[in-house]
Write an enzyme that holds these catalytic residues in place. Structure first.
Site, PDB file in Angstrom:
ATOM      1  N   TYR A   3     -12.281  -4.081  11.781  1.00 51.97           N
ATOM      2  CA  TYR A   3     -11.054  -3.295  11.669  1.00 51.97           C
ATOM      3  C   TYR A   3     -10.310  -3.284  13.008  1.00 51.97           C
ATOM      4  O   TYR A   3      -9.097  -3.553  13.062  1.00 51.97           O
ATOM      5  CB  TYR A   3     -11.377  -1.869  11.233  1.00 51.97           C
ATOM      6  CG  TYR A   3     -10.166  -0.975  11.122  1.00 51.97           C
ATOM      7  CD1 TYR A   3      -9.333  -1.052  10.008  1.00 51.97           C
ATOM      8  CD2 TYR A   3      -9.844  -0.062  12.124  1.00 51.97           C
ATOM      9  CE1 TYR A   3      -8.214  -0.236   9.907  1.00 51.97           C
ATOM     10  CE2 TYR A   3      -8.736   0.759  12.022  1.00 51.97           C
ATOM     11  CZ  TYR A   3      -7.920   0.670  10.914  1.00 51.97           C
ATOM     12  OH  TYR A   3      -6.806   1.471  10.821  1.00 51.97           O
ATOM     13  N   GLY A  21       0.825  -1.203   0.000  1.00 50.32           N
ATOM     14  CA  GLY A  21       0.000   0.000   0.000  1.00 50.32           C
ATOM     15  C   GLY A  21       0.856   1.247   0.000  1.00 50.32           C
ATOM     16  O   GLY A  21       0.559   2.217   0.699  1.00 50.32           O
ATOM     17  N   ASP A  80      -2.188  -7.878  -5.736  1.00 46.64           N
ATOM     18  CA  ASP A  80      -3.281  -7.845  -4.766  1.00 46.64           C
ATOM     19  C   ASP A  80      -2.879  -8.707  -3.581  1.00 46.64           C
ATOM     20  O   ASP A  80      -2.932  -9.936  -3.653  1.00 46.64           O
ATOM     21  CB  ASP A  80      -4.573  -8.370  -5.404  1.00 46.64           C
ATOM     22  CG  ASP A  80      -5.748  -8.397  -4.430  1.00 46.64           C
ATOM     23  OD1 ASP A  80      -5.572  -7.933  -3.279  1.00 46.64           O
ATOM     24  OD2 ASP A  80      -6.816  -8.895  -4.813  1.00 46.64           O
TER      25      ASP A  80
END
Length: 252
Positions: A157, A12, A61
């Site tokens: 999360y 990322g 990915d």
């Protein structure tokens, strides 16, 4: 901090905290591998903004187990070894338990855990195996204050970041004899382009009130903590979880 000739893989890494971390490592002399999933434009912009040379983009990915393996293989083929892995990529999906149906609930949990926990665990495994062959290294995981304070509208999360903390500390103990140091950074809400687009004016004002500094973290401030844990000077800090939240959440 000097990272001359060090190789760094950041998942990322095209924007936000990942981009700031890439910029900081490149400025300190490292060769940076930026993993991204789809946004090639942002990834190219980040790559072009890095100091020095020898940096590379890696489009994979990381939620896909096969692509996790291909990413590490590609990185090792490019650089020959991996010194530092920064597990930064993560997702956050709202799924209020009193508002969503069972299918939406389960999808949120599966997708969040796949990216935030399983990908980090698997990439750590693959990177650690390579680090064992080359004399050691550092793994830094980007957690969140949500691991400690709870995330009522996004429980998956919060749970994923708590799991990431436990993973970091478990690996820190197990990998120490191999010269591999593992730690985590737990930021508060950070001022990124993506965050700015999703916040309402009221939400932003509430976030600003959480810290006595009356502001959010800047990505570069989080990146500074990442570089510390990735440095040789922080070797005896292996297993640490560093809060970067402007005293917005304090834990004992």
């Amino acid at each position: 901090m000097n990272f001359n000739n060090k190789t760094v893989l950041i998942t990322g890494g095209s924007r936000g905290i990942g981009k700031a971390t890439a910029l900081a490592f490149a400025k300190a002399g490292a060769k940076v591998g930026i993993n991204y999933k789809t946004n090639m434009t942002k990834a190219e912009e980040t790559l072009q903004s890095l100091d020095g040379s020898g940096h590379q983009l890696f489009q994979y990915d990381i939620a896909n187990k096969d692509q996790q393996q291909e990413l590490i293989k590609d990185f090792l083929k490019t650089y020959g070894h991996i010194d530092i892995l920064v597990n930064n990529a993560g997702i956050s999906i709202p799924h209020d338990i009193d508002e969503v149906g069972f299918e939406e609930w389960t999808i949120a949990w599966e997708q969040t855990m796949n990216t935030n926990v399983f990908a980090a665990a698997n990439l750590s495994f693959l990177a650690a195996k390579a680090m064992m062959q080359s004399g050691g290294g550092h793994i830094v995981n980007i957690s969140s204050r949500g691991a400690f304070r709870g995330e009522p509208t996004k429980p998956a999360y919060g749970a994923s970041k708590a799991a990431l903390n436990a993973l970091s500390q478990s690996l820190a103990k197990r990998l120490a004899p191999h010269g591999i140091y593992v730690g985590a950074i737990a930021p508060g809400f950070t001022e990124t382009d993506m965050g700015a687009k999703t916040l309402t004016a009221t939400e932003r004002e509430n976030l600003l009130r959480e810290s006595p500094f009356k502001r959010m973290a800047q990505p570069a401030e989080v990146a500074h903590a990442v570089l510390f844990l990735a440095s040789d000077a922080a070797s005896y800090s292996s297993g640490a979880i560093i809060d970067v939240n402007g005293a917005s959440y304090l834990r004992s």
